[in-house]
Each structure stands twice: as C-alpha cells, then as structure tokens.
Design a protein around this motif. Structure first.
Motif, mmCIF file in Angstrom:
data_model
loop_
_atom_site.group_PDB
_atom_site.id
_atom_site.type_symbol
_atom_site.label_atom_id
_atom_site.label_comp_id
_atom_site.label_asym_id
_atom_site.label_seq_id
_atom_site.Cartn_x
_atom_site.Cartn_y
_atom_site.Cartn_z
ATOM 1 N N ARG A 108 -7.688 0.657 3.932
ATOM 2 C CA ARG A 108 -8.156 1.194 5.213
ATOM 3 C C ARG A 108 -8.007 0.161 6.331
ATOM 4 O O ARG A 108 -7.604 0.493 7.446
ATOM 5 N N LEU A 109 -8.335 -1.075 6.026
ATOM 6 C CA LEU A 109 -8.182 -2.125 7.034
ATOM 7 C C LEU A 109 -6.713 -2.325 7.378
ATOM 8 O O LEU A 109 -6.354 -2.567 8.538
ATOM 9 N N GLY A 110 -5.851 -2.236 6.361
ATOM 10 C CA GLY A 110 -4.420 -2.366 6.614
ATOM 11 C C GLY A 110 -3.907 -1.267 7.528
ATOM 12 O O GLY A 110 -3.119 -1.523 8.450
ATOM 13 N N ILE A 111 -4.368 -0.031 7.306
ATOM 14 C CA ILE A 111 -3.958 1.094 8.152
ATOM 15 C C ILE A 111 -4.446 0.889 9.581
ATOM 16 O O ILE A 111 -3.689 1.060 10.551
ATOM 17 N N GLY A 113 -5.351 -1.972 11.003
ATOM 18 C CA GLY A 113 -4.679 -3.134 11.570
ATOM 19 C C GLY A 113 -3.268 -2.808 12.018
ATOM 20 O O GLY A 113 -2.806 -3.277 13.068
ATOM 21 N N ALA A 114 -2.565 -1.986 11.235
ATOM 22 C CA ALA A 114 -1.196 -1.597 11.591
ATOM 23 C C ALA A 114 -1.189 -0.797 12.892
ATOM 24 O O ALA A 114 -0.319 -1.001 13.753
ATOM 25 N N GLN A 115 -2.162 0.099 13.057
ATOM 26 C CA GLN A 115 -2.221 0.900 14.274
ATOM 27 C C GLN A 115 -2.485 0.033 15.500
ATOM 28 O O GLN A 115 -1.864 0.219 16.556
ATOM 29 N N ILE A 116 -3.396 -0.913 15.369
ATOM 30 C CA ILE A 116 -3.682 -1.798 16.503
ATOM 31 C C ILE A 116 -2.475 -2.671 16.805
ATOM 32 O O ILE A 116 -2.087 -2.854 17.966
ATOM 33 N N LEU A 117 -1.841 -3.216 15.766
ATOM 34 C CA LEU A 117 -0.665 -4.057 15.980
ATOM 35 C C LEU A 117 0.443 -3.278 16.676
ATOM 36 O O LEU A 117 1.077 -3.776 17.622
ATOM 37 N N LEU A 118 0.699 -2.044 16.239
ATOM 38 C CA LEU A 118 1.748 -1.228 16.857
ATOM 39 C C LEU A 118 1.478 -1.011 18.341
ATOM 40 O O LEU A 118 2.417 -0.987 19.151
ATOM 41 N N MET A 135 -2.899 -8.515 4.626
ATOM 42 C CA MET A 135 -1.640 -8.487 5.371
ATOM 43 C C MET A 135 -0.610 -7.634 4.643
ATOM 44 O O MET A 135 0.192 -6.928 5.265
ATOM 45 N N LEU A 136 -0.636 -7.663 3.329
ATOM 46 C CA LEU A 136 0.279 -6.838 2.554
ATOM 47 C C LEU A 136 -0.015 -5.355 2.782
ATOM 48 O O LEU A 136 0.907 -4.545 2.947
ATOM 49 N N GLU A 137 -1.302 -4.983 2.818
ATOM 50 C CA GLU A 137 -1.661 -3.596 3.074
ATOM 51 C C GLU A 137 -1.278 -3.187 4.491
ATOM 52 O O GLU A 137 -0.858 -2.049 4.732
ATOM 53 N N LEU A 138 -1.426 -4.102 5.441
ATOM 54 C CA LEU A 138 -1.004 -3.818 6.812
ATOM 55 C C LEU A 138 0.491 -3.535 6.854
ATOM 56 O O LEU A 138 0.944 -2.578 7.496
ATOM 57 N N ALA A 139 1.278 -4.348 6.159
ATOM 58 C CA ALA A 139 2.718 -4.143 6.114
ATOM 59 C C ALA A 139 3.052 -2.792 5.493
ATOM 60 O O ALA A 139 3.933 -2.060 5.979
ATOM 61 N N ASN A 140 2.350 -2.435 4.420
ATOM 62 C CA ASN A 140 2.579 -1.150 3.767
ATOM 63 C C ASN A 140 2.311 0.020 4.693
ATOM 64 O O ASN A 140 2.936 1.080 4.573
ATOM 65 N N ALA A 141 1.364 -0.164 5.627
ATOM 66 C CA ALA A 141 0.960 0.927 6.521
ATOM 67 C C ALA A 141 1.856 1.061 7.748
ATOM 68 O O ALA A 141 1.760 2.055 8.474
ATOM 69 N N LEU A 142 2.714 0.088 7.998
ATOM 70 C CA LEU A 142 3.579 0.149 9.175
ATOM 71 C C LEU A 142 4.701 1.173 8.962
ATOM 72 O O LEU A 142 5.318 1.208 7.902
ATOM 73 N N PRO A 143 5.006 1.980 9.964
ATOM 74 C CA PRO A 143 6.170 2.866 9.866
ATOM 75 C C PRO A 143 7.445 2.066 10.084
ATOM 76 O O PRO A 143 7.413 0.954 10.615
ATOM 77 N N GLU A 144 8.553 2.623 9.674
ATOM 78 C CA GLU A 144 9.823 1.948 9.916
ATOM 79 C C GLU A 144 10.200 2.107 11.382
ATOM 80 O O GLU A 144 10.152 3.197 11.947
ATOM 81 N N ARG A 145 10.563 0.989 11.997
ATOM 82 C CA ARG A 145 10.958 0.969 13.400
ATOM 83 C C ARG A 145 12.302 0.255 13.522
ATOM 84 O O ARG A 145 12.828 -0.285 12.553
#
Length: 329
Positions: A108-111, A113-118, A135-145
């Motif tokens: 959940r934190l990774g998801i 964190g990914a939204q805030i980073l994006l 950080m690994l979970e954050l990476a997993n939650a990032l969409p491909e850009r």
C-alpha cells in the motif's frame, strides 16, 4: 472503421485489429462498457478481457491515478505536516491485523508513494533513488512510461545483498518503469579501509556520478529500523556486527545507509570513513525529499528521520501517522 456501434455481431470485424489489448482498453475505459460487454464485442472470454486490461496498465495504455487529495486525509495530514515542518503528508489506508498479510502495508505504501512520485516528475529532472523493500514495492506500482529526459540516479553505493531490493536493482527497476536514463553507482556501499575509500573517490567515473547525485532535485527513500533482525544490503556481512554496536550507542534508525540517533543526528562508529554514497548533509540539500515508510517496527526510525529534518514530503499509513503525533519525545 464505420461509425456503427460495435456489438457481438461485429466481433469478426474487430479481429483484424492487431492490438486487441488496445481495443479492449478503448471499449472498457473510453466507452464505459462492462467486461462482459467487451468480451462479447471482441468474441473472447471475460477472463481474457481482464488479462487485456491488466496488460494495458502494465504497458501504460491507461493509468489509474489517485489524486493526491485522496491520500491527504485533511486534518491528520495537516497536523503531521505542521508537527514536522513538512510540505506535504500523504496518508495511505491502515492495514489491520485482520488483513493477515504482513507485506500488505509495504504494498500500500508503495502504491501511494508511486502516485505521489508520478505527480512530481518533470522534464529533464534528476531523481535520486535509495533502496529497500518499500522502494521495491514503489517500483512495482509504477506504470510504464517513456520519459527519456528523466535521469534516475542511485544515491547509495552498490551491494551484494538482496538482489531484488538492492540499491542498484531498485534504481534500475524504477528507471525502466519510467523509461528514463539509469545511472547506477559503480562502487561498493562499504569498503574495508579509509585509504581505499579515498582512492576510489578520486576515480573520474565516481566523481561524475557524485556530480549527478548532487544535482538531484528529488530523492525518494525509506527508513531502516533497528532490531535484532536488522539486515543491511551487504553480502560481505560487514554491517551486521556494526549495526549491533550502533544500537548500543543509541542508534534509532538508518537513512540512506547512515545511522542516526533519536534526534536525527549522524552517529560516528565503526563505519565512519568506510561508506560510499550520498551523505546526510547532501540529502538535506536536495529540494524535494520524499520519504515512504510506515509500520510499528519503523516508528522510532521514522520519528528520528522526521526530527532530523531529512523529509519534505512523507508517505505513510494512518496508524503510523496517529502514533507519530502521539509520541512525546
């Protein structure tokens, strides 16, 4: 293609399209059809439609963005930001004991964190990345850009530890997800002598990498807790005996590979003069510092990190936020 509505009778007509995933995505998101309706239109099963939609998210054909306001639970986040002098505090849902899965909070934190980073990514920016399981979970939650102008820089030296959550792996994973340029740190996180560290820092390639580290406008990182099970991403086991000594000396946690006390001050110890990577004062010099951390085991480390002024934006969970505000330290 004609203007008429696509229905089950037109399934054969749609099959000439090479990318069925794109068609499924259009029908589901743009035309708001149900998965059953999409399946009928394409002449496939509902399970296939679900797979197409999952593939679309992985490929970045569609992204599901949570507005930062949704994560900012107004009163709690405002109080947290005011208490620790933050620009923003973003609160993910609490994970109860009934949920059972101990990794759910990190996910959940990774998801979140990914939204805030994006939401913070900008053209030509340099993003610094730390390491760890969150950080690994954050990476997993990032969409491909595809953001070729973005530079993603590893801020801690490399290691021989957990391949998946090591500094070099996390940096590469995030860069690949964002379609950005990746700059890994080609030096160990810890060396055996101060003389070796001094010699390595004279290498032109490391000097260039430190220039990139110092040019970061944003850094995303977690915090490391200290307990009997603490492990460092270091396969040579140089750290574990030192961690125990630092704990006896009053260490409260680890930030970008550096031990800090309860006030957030750097602790001198056995690793002083042996580490290669971003220093704590370098971290403070970065304009935007996004810390993603939560959970009871990280409370002391996170409180110390916040007290030390290393964070501008915090992503945590509701239970941790409540406890941070209750702590009388």
């Amino acid at each position: 293609m004609s203007d008429k509505q696509i229905d089950g009778s037109d399934a054969e007509n749609v099959r000439f399209v090479e990318d069925t995933t794109a068609w499924a995505t259009w029908l589901y998101y743009a035309e708001s059809r149900t998965q059953a309706e999409v399946a009928k239109a394409l002449g496939v099963s509902r399970a296939s439609v679900a797979n197409y939609l999952a593939d679309a998210r992985r490929r970045g054909l569609v992204t599901i963005s949570l507005a930062p306001d949704l994560l900012e639970q107004a009163n709690l986040s405002q109080r947290l930001a005011a208490r620790f002098g933050l620009k923003g505090a973003f609160i993910a849902p609490h994970v109860s004991e009934e949920d059972g899965d101990p990794t759910l909070l990190r996910k959940r934190l990774g998801i979140a964190g990914a939204q805030i980073l994006l939401s913070r990514l900008r053209k030509d920016m340099t993003l610094g990345v730390a390491w760890g399981r969150t950080m690994l979970e954050l990476a997993n939650a990032l969409p491909e850009r595809s953001q070729e102008s973005l530079r993603v820089v590893q801020v801690s030296g490399s290691s021989l530890g957990d391949d998946a959550s090591s500094p070099e792996a996390c940096t590469l994973f995030i860069a690949n997800r964002l379609g950005a340029r990746c700059h890994n740190f080609h030096a160990p996180a810890v060396v055996t002598t101060p003389e070796l560290r001094t010699a390595l820092l004279q290498e032109p390639s490391l000097k260039r990498h430190f220039e990139r580290v110092h040019s970061c406008s944003t850094v995303v990182f977690g915090v490391g807790e200290l307990n009997d099970e603490t492990r460092w991403a270091d396969g040579n086991n140089l750290i574990q005996p030192s961690a125990e000594d630092y704990m006896k000396a009053g260490a409260a946690g680890i930030v970008i590979g550096r031990f800090i006390d309860a006030q957030g001050d750097a602790l001198e110890g056995a690793l002083s003069g042996l580490q290669i990577g971003m220093e704590l004062q370098d971290l403070k010099a970065v304009p935007e510092r996004i810390c993603v951390a939560g959970g009871d085991e990280k409370l002391d480390a996170l409180h110390a990190c916040l007290t030390g002024g290393y964070v501008t934006d915090l992503v945590t969970d509701k239970a941790t936020a409540d406890r941070l505000l209750r702590e009388d330290k």
